[in-house]
Design a protein around this motif. Structure first.
Motif, PDB file in Angstrom:
ATOM      1  N   SER A 251       0.898  -1.088  -0.099  1.00 23.47           N
ATOM      2  CA  SER A 251       0.090   0.020  -0.129  1.00 23.47           C
ATOM      3  C   SER A 251       0.621   1.368   0.028  1.00 23.47           C
ATOM      4  O   SER A 251       0.469   2.189   0.630  1.00 23.47           O
ATOM      5  CB  SER A 251      -0.861   0.118   1.274  1.00 23.47           C
ATOM      6  OG  SER A 251      -1.438  -1.278   1.571  1.00 23.47           O
TER       7      SER A 251
ATOM      8  N   PRO B 210      -6.766   2.728   1.732  1.00 21.98           N
ATOM      9  CA  PRO B 210      -6.446   1.293   2.445  1.00 21.98           C
ATOM     10  C   PRO B 210      -6.311   1.476   3.862  1.00 21.98           C
ATOM     11  O   PRO B 210      -5.694   2.478   4.338  1.00 21.98           O
ATOM     12  CB  PRO B 210      -5.474   1.061   1.727  1.00 21.98           C
ATOM     13  CG  PRO B 210      -4.566   2.383   1.363  1.00 21.98           C
ATOM     14  CD  PRO B 210      -5.637   3.154   1.188  1.00 21.98           C
TER      15      PRO B 210
ATOM     16  N   GLU C 190      -1.772  -1.125   5.403  1.00 26.16           N
ATOM     17  CA  GLU C 190      -0.539  -0.696   4.885  1.00 26.16           C
ATOM     18  C   GLU C 190       0.634  -1.119   5.412  1.00 26.16           C
ATOM     19  O   GLU C 190       0.896  -1.424   6.702  1.00 26.16           O
ATOM     20  CB  GLU C 190      -0.568   0.707   5.063  1.00 26.16           C
ATOM     21  CG  GLU C 190      -0.742   1.408   6.402  1.00 26.16           C
ATOM     22  CD  GLU C 190      -0.724   2.828   6.319  1.00 26.16           C
ATOM     23  OE1 GLU C 190      -0.861   3.479   5.623  1.00 26.16           O
ATOM     24  OE2 GLU C 190      -0.565   3.376   7.763  1.00 26.16           O
TER      25      GLU C 190
ATOM     26  N   THR D  81      -1.449  -9.993   0.033  1.00 24.15           N
ATOM     27  CA  THR D  81      -1.693  -8.618   0.503  1.00 24.15           C
ATOM     28  C   THR D  81      -2.446  -7.711  -0.414  1.00 24.15           C
ATOM     29  O   THR D  81      -3.275  -6.996   0.190  1.00 24.15           O
ATOM     30  CB  THR D  81      -0.590  -7.761   1.166  1.00 24.15           C
ATOM     31  OG1 THR D  81       0.571  -7.911  -0.003  1.00 24.15           O
ATOM     32  CG2 THR D  81       0.153  -8.387   2.256  1.00 24.15           C
TER      33      THR D  81
ATOM     34  N   LYS E  45      -5.802  -5.787   1.100  1.00 25.99           N
ATOM     35  CA  LYS E  45      -5.870  -4.297   1.052  1.00 25.99           C
ATOM     36  C   LYS E  45      -7.212  -3.779   0.472  1.00 25.99           C
ATOM     37  O   LYS E  45      -8.102  -2.582   0.892  1.00 25.99           O
ATOM     38  CB  LYS E  45      -4.748  -3.824   0.261  1.00 25.99           C
ATOM     39  CG  LYS E  45      -4.542  -2.363   0.081  1.00 25.99           C
ATOM     40  CD  LYS E  45      -3.543  -1.850  -0.680  1.00 25.99           C
ATOM     41  CE  LYS E  45      -3.493  -2.149  -2.212  1.00 25.99           C
ATOM     42  NZ  LYS E  45      -2.507  -1.487  -3.256  1.00 25.99           N
TER      43      LYS E  45
ATOM     44  N   GLN F 208     -10.090  -1.397   1.670  1.00 22.66           N
ATOM     45  CA  GLN F 208     -10.450  -0.462   0.993  1.00 22.66           C
ATOM     46  C   GLN F 208     -12.061  -0.350   1.059  1.00 22.66           C
ATOM     47  O   GLN F 208     -12.560   0.714   1.169  1.00 22.66           O
ATOM     48  CB  GLN F 208      -9.784  -0.291  -0.358  1.00 22.66           C
ATOM     49  CG  GLN F 208      -8.425   0.057  -0.511  1.00 22.66           C
ATOM     50  CD  GLN F 208      -7.871  -0.113  -1.682  1.00 22.66           C
ATOM     51  OE1 GLN F 208      -8.084  -1.229  -2.302  1.00 22.66           O
ATOM     52  NE2 GLN F 208      -7.388   1.047  -2.256  1.00 22.66           N
TER      53      GLN F 208
END
Lengths: 1184, 340
Positions: free
Chosen positions: A706, A816, A819, A830, A834, A838
Motif C-alpha cells: 500500500s 486502504p 498498509e 496482500t 488491502k 479499502q
C-alpha cells in the motif's frame, strides 16, 4: 570404534535417527519441528532405507490431529511409526496420545518444544506444549543439546519398545532444533543393537490382523473402566528402570553416559538447581565456573520428567544439600507452581522419612519462555537467591516483573568469559546468503578441524528486508553456551545500512576484528560511518576491514549473493585457520556444495574467492571521531507513550528491557503502527510520471505494501505543494474540471518489488522502455519523496460517496486500512487484503487463520491494520490455525446477538415511531445505505444519552450494532483446504452472513512451502519433491454445491474488474460467501515482479478458472454463474514453465514432466467443461 | 552416377546436410531425414545462455529467499538431482542419435564469449559428435568498439573451442565482416576445418500493438542464395577447408549452383521446415535428373566449375558486374539468366 562427526542442527540430528528406526512417518508442518518431517521426506524420496531394509513411508496429513490418528492406526497395524510436532500441533494430538498410551503402544513422538498461543502466538521455544500433555500417559524425555537429541531419539525408541509406554522425546525449539552443532554420529550398527528385533516382533504380533483377530477400543462402563485404567501401573513403574538400562547399553556402545537424573557440580554442594532442556547446558557451564572458584553449587539435569523416579532423583542429590531451585520453562497460570517444581516438592515430601539430608528449602521459578535468553548472569542470580534465608519462591528470571514483583534481579554486565572459545556475530540481510555462509563455515571448521562448532541464527519477524544475526562459536571443548554471544571476538556487518540504525559494535570485545561490507572506497569509508560506530572502533582498538562485497559478487557472476565473498573475508582475517589452508577448504566446500550443479557455478564461486582476496582491505583507523552521522530513530512520527515505550523499544531490538507493567495484560495491541517504522529497505522505488499516466489505478491496486496511492483533489489545494509534486487533470465523470489527479509513493515504506511497473499499461511516447511508473534509486530521491508523501497524506481523500465501489478504477481511490506490512516484497496475498480494507475497512471484523497473513498482519512490533480519520477500521484477531472459520462464525453470532438485542431494546423504546422504524427497517446493502444508518444511529445516540431510562442505557451499550458489521474470515489454503476444512465447510453450511477470503498460494507458505490439497498438479513442493501427482481439490465447486453460498474464484492479475465485483457481491450477499484468490508467492520460484503476469497466465491456460456464483441471481431467476474468463487461450506450459516449482520437474525427469503437463491440460479442459456445463444447466433450469 | 562429396573429412553420400533447426532437435525427425536421403545433420544449437543461465536460474530461485525468516528456512526442496538440464539433455541426445543413425552427426554450439561454456565442446565430442559447428553471432552495440576488436573476439573464441576438441570444427559465419574472405582465412588458421556460408540471423521487428521490439526467425528463399554463391565462388580452393553453402538453398537447382560455385556441401533448413523431410528426395531427384540431362557423372566433376577461379565471367563475383546483372535480368526468373 572411530568417532564420526557430523555438523547438523537438532532437527536433522533427530530425523537421521527417526527415519532409520521407523516404518511409517505421518507428519504435519509446524514450526519449529517442520524440518524433521522434511528431512525424513527427503531421505525417503532418495530411497534411503531404515535399519529394517525398507524405505519408510512419509505421509503429510491434513492436521496434527490427522497425523496422530494415522500414527495410531499405523501402530495398531503393527508398524513402527513416529511423528514430529510442536506447540498447538502437539495439543491437537492429545486425544490420540491418550489412546496410544492407554493401549500400551510403543512409539516416540519427537517434539521441538515451543510456546503455546495464549495472549499471543509465539513460534519460539519453551516447554508449555510438552507440559500440556503430561496427563496423556506418554513418558516425557528431555534432551538438552543437539548431541543428546540425536542420542535420545534412539534411546527413547529402545525404551518405548521394551516398556510398551509411548515416549515423547523433546528438545528446545530453535535453541536446539535449529542450533547447528558438531556432534558424534550414531552408526547403523549401534541402532541395530539398540533396537531389539524380538521387541519389534512382539509389537508386530500385537497388530490388528484378520489372521489373529482381536478387538480394541471397546466402550467400558462404571463397573470396569476404573479397574481397566489401573492395569497399566506396573508398566509405568518399570519405565525408569528400563530407560536406565537402555541408557547403560547405549553407554557401552558409544561411550556417552546418561542417567535418569544427571548431577553436575561440587560433591558437597549446598545449593542445587534442577531443570531440563537446553537451559541445563548453560547451568552446567555456570556450575563449572562457580565450582572452579570454590563455590559449593551443583545442578541436576532431569532426563525422564515422567514417570518421575523419586528414588533416582533423591540418590543423585548431594548429601550436603540445603536449598533447591527448580526451574520450569513453562507457565501454568493460577497453579501453585509449575510441574517440575511440583514433582520435586512431592518427591522430597514423599521421601521425607528417608532423606539423607535435612529437608532443604525448595523454590520454583520460571525462565526462558518463548526462547527468552537464559544466561550465566541469571543462573548466578538464582544461586545467590538460594543462599538467602528466605529465598523468593515462584520467581521469574530474565525479565523485569514490576507488577507482581516475581523477578529476581541479576547483574546484566556479568559475562562468563570463555577464553577457549572464538565467538563471532554476523549481521546480514535475509536472503543475502549470510546465514548459509555461516552454516557452511561451521561445517568446514566442524569437519576439517578438531574444533567443536556451534551456530545459532536469529531471524527478524518481517518477511521483507529483514536482518539476520548469526552467532557462531568455535572451541576445543564441546560448547555448552546455549545463549546468544554477549561479547564477540569478531563482528561482521554484511549490510552497512544496519549501522545507521543500530549500535552493532556494542557487543564486540576490546581488540576485536570488525568486518564491514560497504560500497564506499577506502578513502571515504571512515567518514561514512555513524559517530557511535567510529567511537566503538577507536575506543575498543578494533581491527577494521572492509570490502565492497556486492561489486565483487557481481564481477564474479554471483549477482547479489555475497555469501562466498563474506565467508572468504572471515577466513582471511579471523585467523581461525591459516589463511592458505582456509581458502583451500572453502574451495573444497564449494566443489562439494555446487559440484553437482556444474562447473560454472563452482567456477563462479572460485572466482568470487579469488576476487575477494584481492579486494579486501584494512581500514586505517584515525585517532578521533570525524563522522557526522547519528543513529536514525527506529520509529518516526508523533508517537504516543505506548509506541515510544514499547513498540519503539522492540523495533530497536531492546524488547528484553520492557517490564511486565508496560505489556498489555490481555494481548490487546493498537492498530496502525507500521506507519511509524519507515524501514527504507528498497534500493529502488517507483517514481510516477504524470505525463505518461493514463489514470488506470492498476499500480495502486497491485502494490502489496500500500505504498502507491492515488487521490483526486481540487487544484486550489496545491498551492503549498512541494515543487516536485506533479498532477494532471482528473479523468472521470464524477470529477469536475478543477479536479486534479496524483499518484504518490511512500518511498520509505516501499520494498522495491516493481510489481507496479510490470502492471502499468502505459508507455512513454518517446521512450518506450519507460512507463508511467518507473523504478529509480531510492537514496537520491528519498528526501524529496518524503516531502511529497507527507504532502499527499495532508490532502483530503476522495469522498467515498462520490465513488462507484463496484468500479475497479474508482475503488482504488478508497483509503486502504492495511498498509506497510512485513509481507515479502511482491506478495500476492496482500493486494486482496488491502482491497477488502479499502471497500469495507470501516466496518470489518477479521478472523485470521495462523499463517503468512497472521504474521504480516499481527507480528510484533508493528501492525499494518489501521483506522481511518474517523477512528474506524478493521478489528482483527488470530485464534488458531485450525479453527478460523468457526472463530469468525463466533464473531457473527455475537454480532447478531447484539444486533437483536439492540433491535429489541429499540422496539420497546418510547421514541418517534417513524424514526424508530427507519432504523429498524433500514436496508444496509451498500455503503451509502450504511452511512445513512450510521447517521440515524448517531442521532439516536444523542437522544439516548439524554434519556433517563434503563432501556435507553442498555441500548446505548449495543446501539452501534444497528449499523451493519462485515465479518471476514481470512486465511491461506493450508487452513481452508486442509486443517480448517471441516470448520470451513460447517460455516458455509450454516447459512450465516460471513465472508471467507482464501489467499491461495497453493502451498503452506508460512512454514516454507509444504504441499497442501490446493497444490497444483506438477508443482514441486515440500512432501512433493518430485512434483505433486494428484489434482488440486476444487474447493469452489464443493462450495457451489450448497447453492446458498456465494462463491468466487478470482485473480487480480487476470481480471481486476471481476475481482472487485466479487468482493462487493460477496460482502453484500446476506449469507456465507467464499472468495478463493490466486496469490503468487516466493515459494513458486520466480521473480515476483512478474506475479501479476503469472496470475494472468494461470487463468489464460485454464488452470485457474475465474468465475462468480451468486445465489442472489438464482433467487431473482437469473443464471447465478458468471464466468470471468473466456476458455483456454494458451497451453499450460506458458504458465507452468515460467515458475521453478514446475520447471524443476522437467529438469529432474522429462518424462514425468510431460505427464504432468498432459494432466494439467486435461485438468484445465475439465474445469472449463465443468463450469460451462454448470452454467448451461442453470440456463436450462431457468427455461423450465 | 556419383553424388558423393567430401566434407570435413567425411565421405558424404550426397551434398545435402540438414542444418540446425527444430527438425534436427529430436531423434525421431533426424531419423526421418536420414531415411529420406540426407547425408549429414547439424543438430539444433546448444546456446551459451542455455548452458550458463539455466543453472544459474535454478540455483537462484531455489535459494533466493532462503534463510531470511525463522519459520521458512527455505521454500522448495533443493536436495534434488537435476538429470535433465538442457546442456546435459543435449549430450544424452547426441548419444541417442548416434545410436540410431549412420550419417555424420554435427553438434552445434552457439555463443559469443570466451567463457566457461566452451568447455562443453569437449563434452559434445565425448558424447559422440562427429564434428562441431560453432555459431558466433555477436551484435556489437558499443560504438567505441572497433572492428578489429570484434574480429579478434571471433578468432579467440574459435581458437579456444578448438583447444577443447580433436573432431573437425566448422564455423557458421555471418556475412557482415569488412572482408569475409580474410575472416575465413583467420578462422582456418585458428584450426577450423570447414566454413558454412552463411548464417541466417534472427531479424528484429517492431510490434505496433505493444510498442516493443521483437525478434523473429526468418524463413529464407532462394533469392538469398546469392551471397553464399559469391563467397563460395571466391573462397573455392583458396583455403584448406570444406565449404558449405547455407541460407537460401531450397531446390535442386540451388544445390547444383552452390556446388558449381565451389561448395562441398549445402545446408538446408527453411525448405525442410516448409515442405517436410520428404523434400530431400525431390531435391535429390532433381539433381540426378539434371546431371543425367547434362551428362555429369559426379558431383566432384562439377564442383567449383563456375568459381571465381574457373568462371568465364569472374566479374560477376565482383561489384563491377552490377550493371551486367541488371541488364541480364529476366522477369520470369529471380536470378540473372547467366546462372540458369
Amino acid at each position: 570404534m572411530e568417532k564420526r562427526f557430523i555438523t547438523v542442527d537438532g532437527n536433522e540430528a533427530v530425523a537421521r535417527i527417526a527415519h532409520k528406526i521407523n516404518e511409517v512417518i505421518a507428519i504435519y508442518p509446524i514450526t519449529p519441528s517442520s524440518p524433521m518431517g522434511e528431512y525424513s521426506d527427503m531421505y525417503s524420496a532418495k530411497g534411503e532405507t531404515n535399519i529394517f531394509g525398507t524405505v519408510p513411508q512419509v505421509y503429510e496429513m491434513q492436521s496434527e490431529g490427522g497425523a496422530s490418528g494415522a500414527i495410531h492406526g499405523a501402530l495398531q497395524g503393527g508398524a513402527l511409526a513416529t511423528t514430529f510436532t510442536a506447540s498447538q500441533g502437539l495439543l491437537l494430538m492429545i486425544p490420540n496420545m491418550y489412546k496410544i498410551a492407554g493401549e500400551l503402544t510403543p512409539t516416540v513422538f519427537h517434539v521441538a518444544s515451543r510456546s503455546l498461543a495464549a495472549q499471543a502466538l509465539s513460534i519460539f521455544g519453551d516447554h508449555q506444549d510438552v507440559m500440556g500433555v503430561r496427563q496423556t500417559g506418554f513418558a516425557l524425555f528431555a534432551s538438552n543439546s543437539v548431541q543428546e537429541a540425536h542420542d535420545f531419539a534412539l534411546i527413547a525408541q529402545a525404551a518405548s519398545l521394551r516398556s510398551r509406554i509411548p515416549f515423547l522425546h523433546f528438545f528446545d525449539g530453535f535453541r536446539t532444533s535449529h542450533e547447528v552443532s558438531k556432534i558424534v554420529q550414531i552408526d547403523q550398527g549401534v541402532m541395530k543393537q539398540m533396537i531389539d528385533t524380538e521387541l519389534v516382533n512382539l509389537h508386530k504380533q500385537r497388530a490388528l490382523s484378520p489372521d489373529h483377530p482381536v478387538l480394541r477400543g471397546t466402550s467400558q462402563n462404571p463397573d470396569v473402566y476404573f479397574q481397566g485404567r489401573e492395569t497399566v501401573n506396573p508398566y509405568y513403574q518399570a519405565v525408569p528402570g528400563i530407560l536406565q538400562k537402555e541408557m547403560d547399553k547405549f553407554f557401552e556402545l558409544t561411550g556417552r553416559e546418561y542417567r535418569l537424573f544427571d548431577y553436575v557440580g561440587a560433591p558437597d554442594a549446598d545449593e542445587v538447581i534442577v531443570l531440563m532442556g537446553s537451559g541445563a547446558e548453560a547451568v552446567e557451564e555456570s556450575v563449572e565456573y562457580l565450582v572452579a572458584k570454590g563455590e559449593k553449587v551443583g545442578m541436576v539435569k532431569v532426563r525422564l520428567a515422567l514417570p518421575f523416579d523419586i528414588r533416582a532423583f533423591i540418590d543423585v542429590l548431594p548429601k550436603t544439600l540445603k536449598a533447591i531451585a527448580v526451574l520450569d520453562r513453562t507457565k501454568e497460570a493460577g497453579s501453585l507452581g509449575e510441574p517440575l517444581y511440583h514433582d520435586v516438592v512431592a518427591a522430597l515430601f514423599e521421601s521425607r522419612s528417608t532423606l539423607p539430608f535435612a529437608m532443604p528449602k525448595v523454590i520454583g521459578g520460571r525462565y526462558g519462555l518463548s526462547s527468552k535468553e537464559f544466561t550465566p548472569a541469571m543462573i548466578l542470580a538464582i544461586y545467590k537467591e538460594l543462599q538467602k534465608s528466605s529465598p523468593k519462591n515462584h520467581f521469574t528470571i530474565g525479565i523485569l516483573d514490576d507488577v507482581t514483583h516475581s523477578s529476581l534481579t541479576y547483574d546484566k554486565d556479568f559475562i562468563l568469559e570463555n577464553k577457549d572459545q572464538f565467538q563471532a556475530i554476523f549481521y546480514g540481510l535475509g536472503s543475502d546468503g549470510t546465514v548459509g555462509a555461516n552454516k557452511n563455515t561451521i561445517k568446514i571448521i566442524g569437519s576439517e578441524t578438531e574444533n567443536y562448532a556451534q551456530g545459532y541464527f536469529v531471524y527478524d519477524s518481517k518477511k521483507s528486508g529483514s536482518m539476520t544475526t548469526s552467532h557462531v562459536r568455535f572451541g576445543k571443548e564441546p560448547i555448552k553456551s546455549t545463549y546468544l554471544i554477549q561479547k564477540a571476538d569478531f563482528i561482521g556487518v554484511h549490510q552497512g545500512v544496519f549501522l545507521e540504525k543500530f549500535n552493532l559494535l556494542d557487543s564486540i570485545k576490546e581488540g576485536g576484528v570488525f568486518l564491514l561490507n560497504s560500497r564506499y572506497p577506502k578513502d571515504r569509508i571512515w567518514d561514512k560511518l555513524p559517530r557511535i560506530t567510529q567511537k566503538q572502533i577507536i575506543d575498543k582498538r578494533l581491527k577494521f576491514y572492509a570490502i565492497d562485497a556486492y561489486s565483487v559478487a557481481k564481477a564474479s557472476g554471483m549477482g547479489s549473493r555475497i555469501n562466498t565473498v563474506m565467508q572468504t573475508c572471515f577466513f582471511a582475517i579471523s585467523g581461525i585457520l591459516p589463511k592458505e589452508e582456509a581458502i583451500e577448504k572453502i574451495k573444497q566446500s564449494i566443489q562439494k556444495t555446487y559440484g553437482k550443479k556444474g562447473d560454472l557455478i563452482v567456477e563462479m564461486n572460485y572466482q568470487a574467492v579469488d576476487h575477494t582476496l584481492k579486494n579486501l582491505f584494512e581500514v586505517e583507523v584515525p585517532i578521533s571521531i570525524t563522522g557526522t552521522i547519528e543513529l536514525q530513530p527506529a520509529l518516526k512520527g508523533e508517537l504516543d507513550s505506548f509506541s515510544r515505550e514499547v513498540i519503539q523499544k522492540i523495533t530497536e531490538y531492546k524488547g528484553d528491557e520492557i517490564p511486565v507493567s508496560k505489556m498489555p495484560a490481555d494481548g490487546t495491541w493498537p492498530t496502525g503502527t507500521t506507519q511509524y517504522e519507515k524501514r527504507n529497505i528498497a534500493a529502488e522505488v517507483p517514481v510516477w510520471d504524470s505525463e505518461t499516466c493514463i489514470q488506470c489505478n492498476k499500480c495502486v491496486s497491485v502494490c502489496p505494501h500500500s505504498v502507491i496511492r492515488s487521490k483526486v483533489f481540487d487544484i486550489g489545494l496545491v498551492g503549498n505543494a512541494p515543487e516536485t509534486f506533479t498532477y494532471k487533470p482528473a479523468k472521470g465523470k464524477m470529477f469536475t474540471e478543477n479536479d486534479v489527479f496524483n499518484i504518490s509513493v511512500a518511498v520509505e515504506d516501499c520494498t522495491g518489488c516493481a510489481l507496479c511497473v510490470e502492471v502499468c499499461p502505459a508507455k512513454n511516447k518517446s521512450q518506450t522502455n519507460l512507463k508511467a511508473i518507473n523504478m529509480q534509486p531510492q537514496l537520491p530521491i528519498r528526501e524529496e519523496g518524503i516531502k511529497q508523501w507527507d504532502y499527499f497524506l495532508s490532502l483530503p481523500n476522495v469522498d467515498r460517496a462520490l465513488l462507484d465501489h463496484n468500479d475497479f478504477k474508482q475503488s482504488q481511490f478508497l483509503e486502504p486500512l492495511f498498509e506497510f506490512s512485513g509481507a515479502c516484497p511482491g506478495c500476492g496475498e496482500t493486494p486482496y487484503i488491502k482491497l477488502a480494507s479499502q471497500l469495507f475497512g470501516d466496518r470489518m471484523v477479521v478472523a485470521n487463520a495462523t499463517g503468512c497473513s497472521s504474521i504480516y498482519g499481527g507480528n510484533l512490533p508493528t501492525t499494518p491494520w489501521k483506522k481511518n480519520s474517523e477512528g474506524r477500521g478493521p478489528a482483527w484477531s488470530n485464534s488458531l490455525f485450525e479453527d478460523n472459520a468457526e472463530f469468525g462464525l463466533g464473531f457473527r453470532l455475537a454480532i447478531d446477538n447484539h444486533e437483536k438485542n439492540a433491535r429489541d431494546l429499540l422496539k420497546s423504546l418510547q421514541i418517534d415511531e417513524v424514526f424508530k422504524n427507519e432504523i429498524l427497517d433500514a436496508v444496509q446493502k451498500g455503503e451509502g445505505e450504511i452511512n445513512l444508518q450510521r447517521k440515524r444511529v448517531d442521532d439516536l445516540k444523542k437522544m439516548l444519552v439524554l434519556m433517563d431510562d434503563e432501556g435507553a442505557k442498555a441500548l446505548l451499550e449495543v446501539v452501534d450494532y444497528l449499523v451493519k458489521k462485515s465479518v471476514w474470515i481470512i486465511g491461506g489454503d493450508g487452513w481452508a483446504y486442509d486443517i480448517g476444512y471441516g470448520g470451513l465447510d460447517h460455516v458455509l453450511a450454516s447459512g450465516k452472513n460471513v465472508n471467507i477470503l482464501v489467499l491461495d498460494t497453493q502451498v503452506y507458505s508460512n512454514t516454507g512451502g509444504q504441499q497442501s490439497k490446493a497444490t497444483l498438479t506438477g508443482a514441486v513442493a515440500k512432501f512433493a519433491a518430485g512434483g505433486k501427482a494428484a489434482a488440486p481439490k476444487d474447493l469452489a465447486a464443493m462450495a457451489i454445491n450448497y447453492q446458498h453460498v456465494y462463491v468466487a474464484k478470482v485473480s487480480l492479475g487476470a481480471n481486476d474488474k471481476a475481482t472487485v465485483k466479487a468482493f462487493m457481491e460477496a460482502e453484500q450477499y446476506d449469507g456465507p460467501s467464499i472468495i478463493i484468490a490466486y496469490s503468487h508467492c516466493v515459494a513458486h520460484g520466480y521473480d515476483l515482479r512478474y506475479g501479476m503476469e503469472q496470475q494472468k497466465a494461470a487463468v489464460d491456460c485454464g488452470l485457474w478458472p475465474i468465475f462468480r456464483f451468486n445465489p442472489e441471481l438464482l433467487q431473482n431467476g437469473e443464471n447465478p454463474l458468471i464466468l470471468d474468463y473466456k476458455g483456454i487461450k494458451t497451453d499450460v506450459k506458458e504458465f507452468m514453465y515460467k515458475e521453478t516449482r514446475f520447471k524443476m520437474v522437467e529438469k529432474m525427469d522429462k518424462k514425468r514432466a510431460e505427464g504432468f503437463l498432459q494432466t494439467a491440460r486435461e485438468t484445465a479442459q475439465s474445469y472449463y467443461q465443468r463450469y460451462t456445463h454448470l452454467q448451461e444447466q442453470f440456463d436450462h433450469k431457468e427455461e423450465k | 552416377m556419383d553424388l558423393s562429396t567430401s566434407y570435413l573429412g567425411f565421405e558424404l553420400k550426397n551434398p545435402l546436410i540438414a542444418s540446425a533447426s527444430p527438425l534436427t532437435s529430436s531423434p525421431e525427425s533426424i531419423k526421418k531425414l536420414e531415411d529420406n536421403g540426407i547425408a549429414a545433420v547439424v543438430l539444433h544449437s546448444l546456446f551459451e545462455e542455455q548452458i550458463n543461465h539455466e543453472l544459474q536460474q535454478l540455483d537462484h530461485f531455489l535459494f533466493s529467499h532462503n534463510e531470511s525468516y525463522a519459520e521458512a528456512i527455505d521454500y522448495l526442496p533443493h536436495e534434488v538431482d537435476f538429470e535433465n538440464l538442457q546442456a546435459d539433455h543435449y549430450l544424452k541426445e547426441i548419444e541417442e542419435i548416434k545410436r540410431s543413425i549412420d550419417i555424420p552427426v554435427i553438434a552445434s554450439l552457439n555463443g559469443v564469449s570466451s567463457g566457461g561454456w566452451v568447455k562443453y565442446a569437449s563434452k559434445l565430442q565425448e558424447a559422440g559428435a562427429d564434428a562441431l559447428e560453432l555459431h558466433i553471432s555477436y551484435i556489437p552495440t558499443d560504438i567505441d568498439m572497433d572492428s578489429a576488436t570484434v574480429e579478434k573476439m571471433y578468432v579467440d573464441t574459435v581458437s579456444l573451442v578448438k583447444e577443447h576438441i580433436s573432431i573437425p570444427l566448422t564455423v557458421k559465419m555471418n556475412r557482415y565482416f569488412s572482408n569475409p574472405a580474410n575472416m575465413a582465412k583467420r578462422f582456418v588458421e585458428s584450426g577450423v576445418s570447414g566454413l558454412t556460408l552463411f548464417d541466417n540471423p534472427v531479424t528484429v521487428d517492431i510490434d505496433l500493438m505493444t510498442l516493443s521490439s521483437v525478434q523473429k526467425a526468418q524463413i529464407t528463399t532462394s533469392r538469398q542464395l546469392s551471397e553464399s554463391l559469391r563467397w563460395c565462388g571466391i573462397l573455392y580452393r583458396k583455403l584448406p577447408c570444406s565449404l558449405c553453402a547455407g541460407t537460401g538453398v531450397h531446390t535442386g537447382a540451388d544445390v547444383l549452383k552452390a556446388v558449381i560455385s565451389g561448395a562441398d556441401a549445402v545446408s538446408l533448413a527453411s525448405v525442410l521446415l516448409m515442405k517436410g523431410e520428404k523434400e530431400v528426395q525431390e531435391i535429390l531427384h532433381f539433381i540426378r535428373h539434371w546431371m543425367e540431362e547434362n551428362e555429369y557423372q559426379s558431383i566432384s566433376q562439377m564442383k567449383g566449375s563456375v568459381s571465381l577461379e574457373h568462371t568465364d565471367n569472374p566479374s560477376a563475383y565482383e561489384r563491377s558486374s552490377y550493371m551486367s546483372a541488371l541488364q541480364n535480368f529476366d522477369r520470369d526468373s529471380d536470378l540473372p539468366r547467366r546462372f540458369l
